[in-house]
Design an enzyme around this catalytic site. Structure first.
Site, short mmCIF file in Angstrom:
data_model
loop_
_atom_site.label_atom_id
_atom_site.label_comp_id
_atom_site.label_asym_id
_atom_site.label_seq_id
_atom_site.Cartn_x
_atom_site.Cartn_y
_atom_site.Cartn_z
N CYS A 98 -54.54 -45.07 -68.67
CA CYS A 98 -53.51 -45.89 -69.30
C CYS A 98 -52.40 -46.25 -68.31
O CYS A 98 -52.63 -46.99 -67.37
CB CYS A 98 -52.97 -45.21 -70.56
SG CYS A 98 -52.03 -46.35 -71.62
N HIS A 123 -57.60 -44.57 -73.96
CA HIS A 123 -57.39 -43.12 -73.85
C HIS A 123 -58.68 -42.37 -74.17
O HIS A 123 -58.98 -42.15 -75.34
CB HIS A 123 -56.28 -42.68 -74.81
CG HIS A 123 -54.93 -43.06 -74.33
ND1 HIS A 123 -54.21 -42.29 -73.43
CD2 HIS A 123 -54.17 -44.14 -74.59
CE1 HIS A 123 -53.06 -42.89 -73.17
NE2 HIS A 123 -53.01 -44.01 -73.85
N GLU A 141 -59.29 -39.33 -73.93
CA GLU A 141 -58.97 -38.05 -74.56
C GLU A 141 -58.69 -38.19 -76.05
O GLU A 141 -58.60 -37.20 -76.77
CB GLU A 141 -57.78 -37.39 -73.84
CG GLU A 141 -56.40 -37.96 -74.15
CD GLU A 141 -56.04 -39.24 -73.41
OE1 GLU A 141 -56.94 -39.84 -72.78
OE2 GLU A 141 -54.87 -39.65 -73.46
#
Lengths: 251, 194
Positions: free
Chosen positions: B77, B176, B178
């Site tokens: 990001c 993202h 994650e």
């Protein structure tokens, strides 16, 4: 194509999930981290945790909860409820929250939105607006929907985003808990006043209500609590149905 | 194998660490140049504001440490945006690992930030092994990297732009991983296996 988001909301008090009707008569709906994992497996797109703990222990309990949830799930989540300062926000983001939502503190001093977005980026600063019908418009309320802030809700959305809020979580106090559908007029008024995404909240009772807010208002996201916690609507079935109706959702 | 996660004033270092923990990876959250330089993999996360992040990195001389890394580096990001030359966010001079400029998302009828699950397309890197074209991943950002020679995946929000870039050992993801469910976890696993 960007999907419409379905967001279960978990109200937490002293580390447990609760949900009331029109912000009163709270019921216990279980362990937050456990619920979070279930929603994650069901392909919920995000989660929101609203902390309504009022004790001095609040901050420690909330930071612990955020760490547990962040370790358990792999979808984004927002934390709100009594967040007052950039320090609070830093603690929660540092513990693993993706976004924080701010309501009363921003009404008291919108500068907190500017400070937070400068420190952490506006994408993690959610302005929560609790709006109640008043005359031809809506007033913004603070302190969990109990106190009028004496400000027009649509104007407040415009001001709040100009201070740096990157998203609006828009709750209709009138519709909340009534299960008669989202307030479409309120949503349209706020969404057309700002350029940031707006989450519709308050009033979901059936799958049709979700379809309505996406079809009629092109809403970015819809949030609900009770109907999900008590399995009146299940996220996978809701998404399958929305998809069949031509709404772009994550499957 | 050790994966170092750059510890700096970015909001989401913890969730990035948790995501690698879930894969059973050995991770260390650090701003120690020695550990960063000698780890097998380095992750440069990022949620925040470009000028604030760059000021922090410069103050600690982490900017030069990151630029000099030779092992596979995953920038996420804001981390990916900071790999570029400049960002329109507070007119910030960035790390200049890649020649791109970062611009603000604008356009009629689009919401900014670009927030939510969007599809990625034209995948051209082993980091996307097992990931289908049109896979949905979680994005949240207001600035973007144009499509360029380094682009290895694209997405669309008002316009098409880079969902991921690669230059030499540097990989950048605008979304993202994650926070992108099983697909995101697979991409992180692929990074560990590069």
């Amino acid at each position: 194509m960007l999907a419409k988001r379905i967001i279960p909301c978990l109200d937490v008090k002293d580390g447990r999930t609760v949900k009331g009707t029109r912000f009163k008569d709270l019921r216990d709906a279980g362990d937050p981290a456990e619920l979070a994992r279930i929603y994650c497996e069901q392909k919920a797109d995000e989660l929101v945790f609203l902390d309504i703990t009022a004790t001095n222990e609040k901050r420690r309990v909330l930071v612990d909860l955020v760490s547990k949830v962040a370790a358990a799930i792999d979808i984004p989540f927002t934390v709100g409820g009594g967040i007052n300062s950039v320090d609070d926000i830093g603690l929660l983001l540092g513990a693993g929250a993706d976004k924080v939502s701010i309501n009363s503190a921003a009404l008291d001093d919108p500068q907190v939105l500017a400070d937070a977005s400068k420190c952490f980026g506006s994408q993690c600063v959610v302005l929560a607006i609790d709006a109640k019908r008043s005359g031809n418009g809506w007033e913004a309320y603070k302190n969990g929907g109990r106190v009028s802030a004496g400000m027009d809700a649509v104007e407040w959305a415009r001001v709040g985003t100009s201070f740096g809020a990157g998203e609006i979580l828009l709750t209709s106090i009138d519709a909340d808990g009534a299960k008669k559908g989202f307030d479409l007029e309120l949503y349209r008024s706020v969404a057309s006043a700002v350029a940031v995404p707006v989450i519709a909240s308050g009033g979901a009772g059936t799958k049709d209500h979700f379809l309505e807010i996406f079809q009629e208002c092109d809403a970015d996201a819809a949030l609900a609590a009770t109907v999900f916690h008590f399995k009146e609507i299940e996220v996978p079935a809701l998404k399958r149905w929305l998809n069949a109706c031509g709404i772009a959702v994550r499957m | 194998m050790r994966t170092a996660i750059v510890k700096y004033n970015s909001g989401n270092v913890r969730s990035v660490k948790y995501a690698f923990d879930r894969l059973g990876a050995e991770t260390v959250l650090t701003d120690d140049p020695e550990i960063l330089t000698t780890s097998d993999r380095v992750v440069f996360p990022g949620v925040g504001e470009a000028s604030t992040a760059m000021a922090y990195l410069r103050e600690r001389e982490l900017d030069n440490v990151i630029k000099a890394l030779r092992q596979p580096v995953l920038a996420i990001c804001l981390g990916m945006q900071l790999l570029g030359r400049t960002s329109e966010e507070s007119n910030t001079a960035c790390l200049d690992v890649l020649p791109f400029a970062v611009r603000r998302l604008e356009g009629r009828g689009i919401k900014v930030p670009h927030m939510g699950w969007n599809t990625i397309h034209d995948l051209t890197s082993p980091i996307f092994e097992g990931i289908a074209d049109s896979e949905q991943l979680y994005f949240v950002h207001s600035y973007y990297v144009e499509n360029c020679a380094a682009t290895i995946a694209k997405t669309f929000h008002g316009q098409t732009f880079s969902a991921a870039v690669r230059h030499a050992n540097f990989y950048g993801l605008q979304f993202h991983p994650e926070r992108s469910g099983p697909a995101g976890a697979r991409i992180l696993e692929n990074f560990l296996n590069l």
